[in-house]
Design a protein around this motif. Structure first.
Motif, PDB file in Angstrom:
ATOM      1  N   ARG A  44      74.768 -20.479  -4.120  1.00 53.45           N
ATOM      2  CA  ARG A  44      74.216 -19.547  -5.202  1.00 53.45           C
ATOM      3  C   ARG A  44      73.967 -20.572  -6.477  1.00 53.45           C
ATOM      4  NH1 ARG A  44      76.903 -16.359  -2.222  1.00 53.45           N
ATOM      5  NH2 ARG A  44      76.862 -14.177  -2.531  1.00 53.45           N
ATOM      6  N   ILE A  45      74.578 -21.907  -6.446  1.00 51.82           N
ATOM      7  CA  ILE A  45      74.277 -22.618  -7.828  1.00 51.82           C
ATOM      8  C   ILE A  45      72.943 -23.396  -7.595  1.00 51.82           C
ATOM      9  CG2 ILE A  45      75.135 -24.693  -8.747  1.00 51.82           C
ATOM     10  CD1 ILE A  45      78.005 -23.716  -8.601  1.00 51.82           C
ATOM     11  N   GLY A  46      72.684 -24.018  -6.215  1.00 46.53           N
ATOM     12  CA  GLY A  46      71.489 -24.706  -6.114  1.00 46.53           C
ATOM     13  C   GLY A  46      71.552 -25.899  -6.815  1.00 46.53           C
ATOM     14  N   ASN A  47      70.591 -26.492  -7.458  1.00 50.91           N
ATOM     15  CA  ASN A  47      70.498 -27.776  -8.104  1.00 50.91           C
ATOM     16  C   ASN A  47      71.024 -27.753  -9.705  1.00 50.91           C
ATOM     17  OD1 ASN A  47      69.392 -29.143  -5.920  1.00 50.91           O
ATOM     18  ND2 ASN A  47      67.205 -28.272  -6.182  1.00 50.91           N
ATOM     19  N   ALA A  48      71.045 -26.411  -9.951  1.00 45.92           N
ATOM     20  CA  ALA A  48      71.638 -26.601 -11.582  1.00 45.92           C
ATOM     21  C   ALA A  48      71.904 -25.133 -11.949  1.00 45.92           C
ATOM     22  CB  ALA A  48      70.342 -26.939 -12.317  1.00 45.92           C
ATOM     23  N   ALA A  49      72.889 -25.091 -12.772  1.00 44.89           N
ATOM     24  CA  ALA A  49      73.271 -23.738 -13.230  1.00 44.89           C
ATOM     25  C   ALA A  49      73.790 -23.860 -14.883  1.00 44.89           C
ATOM     26  CB  ALA A  49      74.776 -23.647 -12.544  1.00 44.89           C
ATOM     27  N   PRO A  50      73.637 -22.603 -15.449  1.00 45.47           N
ATOM     28  CA  PRO A  50      73.764 -22.667 -16.728  1.00 45.47           C
ATOM     29  C   PRO A  50      74.992 -22.899 -17.155  1.00 45.47           C
ATOM     30  CG  PRO A  50      73.601 -20.320 -15.873  1.00 45.47           C
ATOM     31  CD  PRO A  50      73.085 -21.237 -14.775  1.00 45.47           C
ATOM     32  N   GLY A  51      75.532 -23.588 -18.323  1.00 42.41           N
ATOM     33  CA  GLY A  51      76.812 -23.577 -18.859  1.00 42.41           C
ATOM     34  C   GLY A  51      77.315 -24.935 -18.035  1.00 42.41           C
ATOM     35  N   GLY A  52      76.876 -25.715 -17.341  1.00 38.85           N
ATOM     36  CA  GLY A  52      77.589 -26.795 -16.579  1.00 38.85           C
ATOM     37  C   GLY A  52      78.419 -26.071 -15.584  1.00 38.85           C
ATOM     38  N   ILE A  53      78.204 -24.966 -14.916  1.00 42.48           N
ATOM     39  CA  ILE A  53      79.084 -24.440 -13.944  1.00 42.48           C
ATOM     40  C   ILE A  53      78.757 -25.464 -12.642  1.00 42.48           C
ATOM     41  CG2 ILE A  53      79.299 -22.510 -12.458  1.00 42.48           C
ATOM     42  CD1 ILE A  53      78.174 -20.571 -14.743  1.00 42.48           C
ATOM     43  N   ARG A  54      79.833 -25.518 -12.082  1.00 45.25           N
ATOM     44  CA  ARG A  54      79.892 -26.008 -10.773  1.00 45.25           C
ATOM     45  C   ARG A  54      80.191 -25.581  -9.378  1.00 45.25           C
ATOM     46  NH1 ARG A  54      84.027 -30.612 -13.195  1.00 45.25           N
ATOM     47  NH2 ARG A  54      85.091 -28.687 -13.573  1.00 45.25           N
ATOM     48  N   ALA A  55      79.838 -25.657  -8.504  1.00 44.98           N
ATOM     49  CA  ALA A  55      80.382 -24.998  -7.171  1.00 44.98           C
ATOM     50  C   ALA A  55      81.896 -25.025  -7.212  1.00 44.98           C
ATOM     51  CB  ALA A  55      79.970 -25.913  -5.872  1.00 44.98           C
ATOM     52  N   SER A  56      82.668 -26.089  -7.622  1.00 48.35           N
ATOM     53  CA  SER A  56      83.921 -26.021  -7.580  1.00 48.35           C
ATOM     54  C   SER A  56      84.687 -24.997  -8.746  1.00 48.35           C
ATOM     55  CB  SER A  56      84.435 -27.621  -8.003  1.00 48.35           C
ATOM     56  OG  SER A  56      84.456 -28.031  -9.239  1.00 48.35           O
ATOM     57  N   ASP A  57      83.940 -24.780  -9.600  1.00 53.12           N
ATOM     58  CA  ASP A  57      84.200 -23.878 -10.595  1.00 53.12           C
ATOM     59  C   ASP A  57      84.104 -22.273  -9.868  1.00 53.12           C
ATOM     60  OD1 ASP A  57      84.678 -25.674 -12.659  1.00 53.12           O
ATOM     61  OD2 ASP A  57      82.515 -25.409 -13.267  1.00 53.12           O
ATOM     62  N   VAL A  58      83.270 -22.103  -9.207  1.00 59.75           N
ATOM     63  CA  VAL A  58      83.142 -20.955  -8.749  1.00 59.75           C
ATOM     64  C   VAL A  58      83.949 -20.737  -7.514  1.00 59.75           C
ATOM     65  CG1 VAL A  58      81.439 -19.420  -7.547  1.00 59.75           C
ATOM     66  CG2 VAL A  58      80.437 -20.944  -9.132  1.00 59.75           C
ATOM     67  N   THR A  59      84.258 -21.782  -6.692  1.00 57.30           N
ATOM     68  CA  THR A  59      85.059 -21.680  -5.630  1.00 57.30           C
ATOM     69  C   THR A  59      86.581 -21.341  -6.035  1.00 57.30           C
ATOM     70  OG1 THR A  59      83.942 -23.419  -4.351  1.00 57.30           O
ATOM     71  CG2 THR A  59      86.272 -23.262  -3.747  1.00 57.30           C
ATOM     72  N   GLN A  60      87.002 -21.901  -7.403  1.00 54.07           N
ATOM     73  CA  GLN A  60      88.227 -21.723  -7.876  1.00 54.07           C
ATOM     74  C   GLN A  60      88.369 -20.435  -8.323  1.00 54.07           C
ATOM     75  OE1 GLN A  60      90.346 -25.028  -9.788  1.00 54.07           O
ATOM     76  NE2 GLN A  60      90.749 -23.780 -11.501  1.00 54.07           N
ATOM     77  N   GLU A  61      87.450 -20.005  -9.197  1.00 51.79           N
ATOM     78  CA  GLU A  61      87.494 -18.537  -9.476  1.00 51.79           C
ATOM     79  C   GLU A  61      87.341 -17.590  -8.440  1.00 51.79           C
ATOM     80  OE1 GLU A  61      87.114 -17.036 -12.699  1.00 51.79           O
ATOM     81  OE2 GLU A  61      88.062 -18.740 -13.307  1.00 51.79           O
ATOM     82  N   ALA A  62      86.688 -17.939  -7.240  1.00 50.94           N
ATOM     83  CA  ALA A  62      86.766 -16.877  -6.084  1.00 50.94           C
ATOM     84  C   ALA A  62      88.154 -16.784  -5.601  1.00 50.94           C
ATOM     85  CB  ALA A  62      85.957 -17.336  -5.214  1.00 50.94           C
ATOM     86  N   ALA A  63      88.839 -17.757  -5.321  1.00 49.73           N
ATOM     87  CA  ALA A  63      90.103 -17.989  -4.866  1.00 49.73           C
ATOM     88  C   ALA A  63      91.235 -17.128  -5.668  1.00 49.73           C
ATOM     89  CB  ALA A  63      90.759 -19.327  -4.478  1.00 49.73           C
TER      90      ALA A  63
END
Length: 268
Positions: A44-63
């Motif tokens: 979902r994030i790809g190469n860049a995401a607004p606000g400096g969102i990282r894949a680890s942020d999304v993973t933690q939020e999903a958990a």
């Protein structure tokens, strides 16, 4: 129940054990699902995401989202679990994007990165080892909180995660205020014991230990009431006001404050 270790069980078996409240089952389920969450987040994030969102942020939020909504999950198979988990991740990803957009609009006074003043501001970066430590602690807190005895978890969840008052919880659960105080106190002790890897002492016979426990319980009751009244409370300062049991009180308040990380977003 099978004597197999959680790490050896199927997703279906882990789902059953989580529902039965078995200690270690929720953490094992999260670990088994982590690689899927990371893959989905990276796509979902790809190469860049607004606000400096990282894949680890999304993973933690999903958990976290899975933890908060698990009671609504009715599936029993691995396929149903993965579909539901990906839906949770997508919902959290949308929330993060919305928050990033809101933050960008609010950052009117932010310094440009090439401004001379900005060069003197230390970058808010953490080493990989520090990030890993905090993620592991967060995951353990999530698991230990979920695995609290039902009544303790419900009382703490209503009080600290949903801002209910002690009297409000008492009315909802059909218990006295004193009984709810006791549930909150025992829940904190159980959470602290599991997070710190020490034995839970429900029936301590040492008179000194009983005295300290009673002093801590009385102090916690005061803490709960002051918090409901909206009074500012800093854990270390509050604990210092009870020198006879300050260390024990401070330890419990530490984990109470850590529960802020589990509080549901008010934006979703």
């Amino acid at each position: 129940m099978s004597s197999s270790k959680p790490s050896e069980l199927s997703i279906e078996a882990l789902l059953n054990r989580v529902r039965e409240g078995e200690q270690g089952a929720w953490e094992a389920l999260l670990r088994r699902s982590e690689s899927n969450l990371e893959d989905w987040a990276a796509r979902r994030i790809g190469n860049a995401a607004p606000g400096g969102i990282r894949a680890s942020d999304v993973t933690q939020e999903a958990a976290l989202g899975a933890f908060q909504r698990f009671a609504s999950f009715r599936g029993t198979s691995e396929g149903e679990w993965r579909v539901w988990l990906e839906q949770v991740l997508h919902s959290r990803w949308v929330d993060l994007l919305r928050k990033a957009g809101s933050q960008k609009r609010n950052d009117v006074g932010a310094l440009p990165l090439d401004a001379s003043e900005a060069q003197d501001i230390p970058a808010p970066q953490r080493s990989p080892s520090t990030v890993s430590f905090h993620q592991e602690e967060w995951r353990r807190l999530l698991a230990c909180f979920y695995e609290l005895p039902d009544a303790q978890r419900e009382a703490l969840s209503l009080y600290y995660l949903h801002d209910s008052t002690v009297m409000g919880i008492a009315q909802r659960l059909g218990r006295s205020r004193e009984a709810v105080d006791s549930l909150l106190q025992r829940g904190l002790r159980t959470l602290r014991a599991r997070m710190e890897g020490v034995a839970e002492l429900e029936s301590e016979e040492n008179p000194d230990a009983i005295l300290i426990r009673n002093q801590v319980d009385a102090a916690l009751s005061v803490y709960f009431r002051r918090r409901e009244e909206g009074k500012p409370l800093e854990p270390d300062t509050f604990a210092a006001g009870y020198p006879e049991c300050a260390d024990e009180l401070r330890g419990l308040l530490h984990w109470l404050e850590k529960l802020r990380a589990l509080q549901p977003s008010t934006d979703s």
